[in-house]
Scaffold this motif. Structure first.
Motif, short mmCIF file in Angstrom:
data_model
loop_
_atom_site.label_atom_id
_atom_site.label_comp_id
_atom_site.label_asym_id
_atom_site.label_seq_id
_atom_site.Cartn_x
_atom_site.Cartn_y
_atom_site.Cartn_z
N GLN A 133 0.84 -1.23 0.00
CA GLN A 133 0.04 0.11 0.02
C GLN A 133 1.05 1.48 0.19
OE1 GLN A 133 0.53 -2.03 2.52
NE2 GLN A 133 0.60 -0.94 4.41
N ASN A 134 1.91 1.05 0.45
CA ASN A 134 3.24 2.13 0.07
C ASN A 134 3.47 1.93 -1.34
OD1 ASN A 134 6.01 3.22 0.30
ND2 ASN A 134 5.21 3.89 1.97
N LEU A 135 3.30 3.02 -1.96
CA LEU A 135 3.52 3.15 -3.56
C LEU A 135 5.11 3.14 -3.58
CD1 LEU A 135 2.20 3.61 -5.94
CD2 LEU A 135 2.92 5.91 -6.16
N ASP A 136 6.22 3.48 -2.75
CA ASP A 136 7.35 3.12 -3.11
C ASP A 136 7.71 1.59 -2.92
OD1 ASP A 136 8.07 5.80 -3.63
OD2 ASP A 136 8.62 6.36 -1.50
N THR A 137 7.21 1.10 -2.10
CA THR A 137 7.29 -0.15 -1.70
C THR A 137 6.92 -1.32 -2.99
OG1 THR A 137 7.23 -0.12 0.59
CG2 THR A 137 7.12 -2.28 -0.10
N LEU A 138 5.56 -0.74 -3.29
CA LEU A 138 5.15 -1.59 -4.52
C LEU A 138 5.68 -1.37 -5.73
CD1 LEU A 138 2.56 -3.26 -5.74
CD2 LEU A 138 1.52 -1.09 -6.10
N SER A 139 6.31 -0.05 -5.98
CA SER A 139 7.08 0.18 -7.22
C SER A 139 8.47 -0.44 -7.45
CB SER A 139 7.42 1.74 -7.22
OG SER A 139 6.24 2.32 -7.53
N LYS A 140 9.23 -0.79 -6.18
CA LYS A 140 10.23 -1.43 -6.06
C LYS A 140 10.27 -2.92 -6.04
CE LYS A 140 12.65 2.58 -3.47
NZ LYS A 140 13.04 2.80 -2.16
N SER A 141 9.06 -3.34 -6.02
CA SER A 141 8.76 -4.96 -5.99
C SER A 141 9.08 -5.59 -7.23
CB SER A 141 7.38 -5.32 -5.12
OG SER A 141 6.63 -4.66 -6.24
N THR A 142 9.51 -6.69 -7.25
CA THR A 142 9.68 -7.43 -8.54
C THR A 142 8.18 -8.07 -8.74
OG1 THR A 142 10.43 -9.39 -7.71
CG2 THR A 142 12.07 -7.68 -8.30
N TRP A 143 8.15 -8.41 -10.12
CA TRP A 143 7.00 -9.28 -10.58
C TRP A 143 6.94 -10.89 -9.81
CZ3 TRP A 143 6.43 -14.08 -12.81
CH2 TRP A 143 4.98 -14.34 -13.39
N GLN A 144 7.92 -11.04 -9.62
CA GLN A 144 8.22 -12.57 -8.94
C GLN A 144 7.84 -12.33 -7.57
OE1 GLN A 144 8.84 -15.50 -10.17
NE2 GLN A 144 8.39 -16.51 -8.42
N GLU A 145 8.21 -11.21 -6.80
CA GLU A 145 7.80 -11.09 -5.53
C GLU A 145 6.47 -10.88 -5.28
OE1 GLU A 145 11.94 -8.70 -3.87
OE2 GLU A 145 10.41 -7.55 -4.69
N ARG A 146 5.85 -10.27 -6.24
CA ARG A 146 4.40 -10.01 -6.23
C ARG A 146 3.62 -11.26 -6.41
NH1 ARG A 146 6.09 -5.28 -9.02
NH2 ARG A 146 5.22 -6.09 -11.13
N THR A 147 4.13 -12.08 -7.23
CA THR A 147 3.52 -13.22 -7.61
C THR A 147 3.55 -14.24 -6.33
OG1 THR A 147 4.09 -13.09 -9.89
CG2 THR A 147 3.46 -15.58 -9.03
N GLU A 148 4.56 -14.11 -5.75
CA GLU A 148 4.97 -14.98 -4.34
C GLU A 148 3.80 -14.55 -3.26
OE1 GLU A 148 8.92 -14.80 -3.48
OE2 GLU A 148 9.40 -16.19 -5.39
N VAL A 149 3.47 -13.22 -3.08
CA VAL A 149 2.57 -12.71 -2.44
C VAL A 149 1.10 -13.03 -2.58
CG1 VAL A 149 1.82 -10.57 -1.33
CG2 VAL A 149 4.05 -10.65 -1.87
N LEU A 150 0.90 -12.96 -3.68
CA LEU A 150 -0.34 -13.48 -4.31
C LEU A 150 -0.71 -15.09 -3.99
CD1 LEU A 150 -0.67 -11.16 -7.33
CD2 LEU A 150 -2.16 -10.91 -5.38
N THR A 151 0.44 -15.88 -4.17
CA THR A 151 0.26 -17.07 -3.88
C THR A 151 0.07 -17.46 -2.71
OG1 THR A 151 1.98 -17.65 -5.81
CG2 THR A 151 1.46 -19.58 -4.42
N LYS A 152 0.72 -16.95 -1.67
CA LYS A 152 0.45 -16.95 -0.32
C LYS A 152 -0.88 -16.83 0.32
CE LYS A 152 2.37 -15.19 4.13
NZ LYS A 152 3.14 -13.79 4.77
N GLY A 153 -1.37 -15.81 -0.42
CA GLY A 153 -2.82 -15.61 -0.06
C GLY A 153 -3.93 -16.70 -0.64
N GLY A 154 -3.38 -17.33 -1.76
CA GLY A 154 -4.44 -18.45 -2.40
C GLY A 154 -4.91 -17.86 -3.63
N TYR A 155 -4.30 -16.76 -4.11
CA TYR A 155 -4.79 -16.26 -5.38
C TYR A 155 -4.25 -16.59 -6.38
CZ TYR A 155 -7.24 -12.09 -7.53
OH TYR A 155 -7.95 -11.41 -8.13
N THR A 156 -4.00 -17.83 -6.80
CA THR A 156 -3.40 -18.49 -7.78
C THR A 156 -3.64 -18.67 -9.20
OG1 THR A 156 -4.29 -20.86 -7.08
CG2 THR A 156 -2.23 -20.01 -5.88
N HIS A 157 -5.02 -18.67 -9.22
CA HIS A 157 -5.66 -18.50 -10.42
C HIS A 157 -5.09 -17.31 -11.37
CE1 HIS A 157 -8.15 -20.41 -13.63
NE2 HIS A 157 -8.95 -19.04 -13.76
#
Length: 278
Positions: A133-157
């Motif tokens: 939710q912090n835009l700087d943190t989101l901007s600096k994140s990689t696609w892979q990191e965001r994918t892993e976070v979503l996977t942790k939440g069960g948002y796999t589809h």
């Protein structure tokens, strides 16, 4: 002369005319008064009473109906009326900060997808825990990191697509609105313009924009009163009204309570709890 008066007396019967023909002056005005009081005054009195009864019934019924609806609305709020994102670790979900607005966009994006609401909400929590939710943190994140976070939440589809969308969201907010979506609200003239601007965010379609308006109207107050179509149907099912203005009146035209009511109606619909209030 006495006979002439008795013949012209209005409404006199044959028997009364015979009596009036006798030279007894005191009886004539008495009979006239009795006729007027029995025929003229009595109906007027009863009509006034009828009008009085009619005028008192309608407002009382309307008032009672309004009180009953308002009590039910208050019951709905007391049971299920929590503010959006009250339990995801945000310090003040009612504060108009750039972080809160971005978190509400995450919520609208993920919960509007065709996926379990529980998994979508869990994934929103994971995004918040990661600090996106912090835009700087989101901007600096990689696609892979965001994918892993979503996977942790069960948002796999939809994780790959959503991970890409989150990266694009960061660029959009930074480039178009100086890193703060509150600027979108400040630039818009009305709710319609806000909705049109929100639709430019990839992954936020009509349903997502409706969800955002439901959940952000306590912060962006000119969005209120807003209730999405599915929540209106739920409101109708539980008997508290079927239009936004009616619900708006019942929450005292308070944007925070309107937001809480929308959240409550969503929960009631998703968990099929309509019978608790119908």
């Amino acid at each position: 002369m006495a006979r002439t008066r008795s013949q012209t007396a209005p409404g006199a019967s044959t028997q009364e005319t015979d009596k009036d023909s006798d030279p007894v002056p005191s009886e004539k005005p008495t009979l006239r008064k009795r006729k007027r009081s029995s025929k003229d005054n009595a109906p007027r009195t009863s009509l006034k009473k009828a009008k009085s009864r009619d005028s008192s019934i309608a407002p009382a019924d309307t008032k009672v109906l309004g009180i009953q609806h308002s009590r039910k609305v208050q019951n709905v709020l007391s049971v299920y009326g929590a503010l959006p994102l009250h339990d995801v670790g945000l310090s003040d979900p009612a504060k108009p900060t750039a972080e809160i607005i971005l978190a509400l966009v995450f919520h609208a994006m993920l919960t509007s997808a065709r996926i379990s609401h529980d998994l979508a909400y869990k994934s929103v929590k994971c995004l918040i825990e990661a600090g996106y939710q912090n835009l700087d943190t989101l901007s600096k994140s990689t696609w892979q990191e965001r994918t892993e976070v979503l996977t942790k939440g069960g948002y796999t589809h939809y994780r790959e697509k959503t991970a890409t969308g989150l990266g694009e969201l960061a660029e959009f907010v930074r480039d178009e609105y100086d890193s703060d979506l509150n600027n979108l609200y400040k630039r818009a003239k009305d709710r319609s313009e806000v909705q049109g601007s929100l639709k430019k965010i990839k992954g936020l379609g009509n349903v997502g924009v409706d969800i955002f308006c439901n959940t952000a109207q306590h912060i962006w107050s000119s969005l209120a009163p807003f209730v999405d179509a599915r929540s209106l149907e739920t409101a109708k099912q539980i008997g508290i009204g079927n239009d936004a203005e009616t619900l708006w009146e019942q929450v005292g035209k308070d944007a925070i309570d309107m937001c809480r009511l929308c959240s409550a109606l969503t929960k009631i619909r998703l968990e099929k709890r309509q019978k608790e209030f119908s």
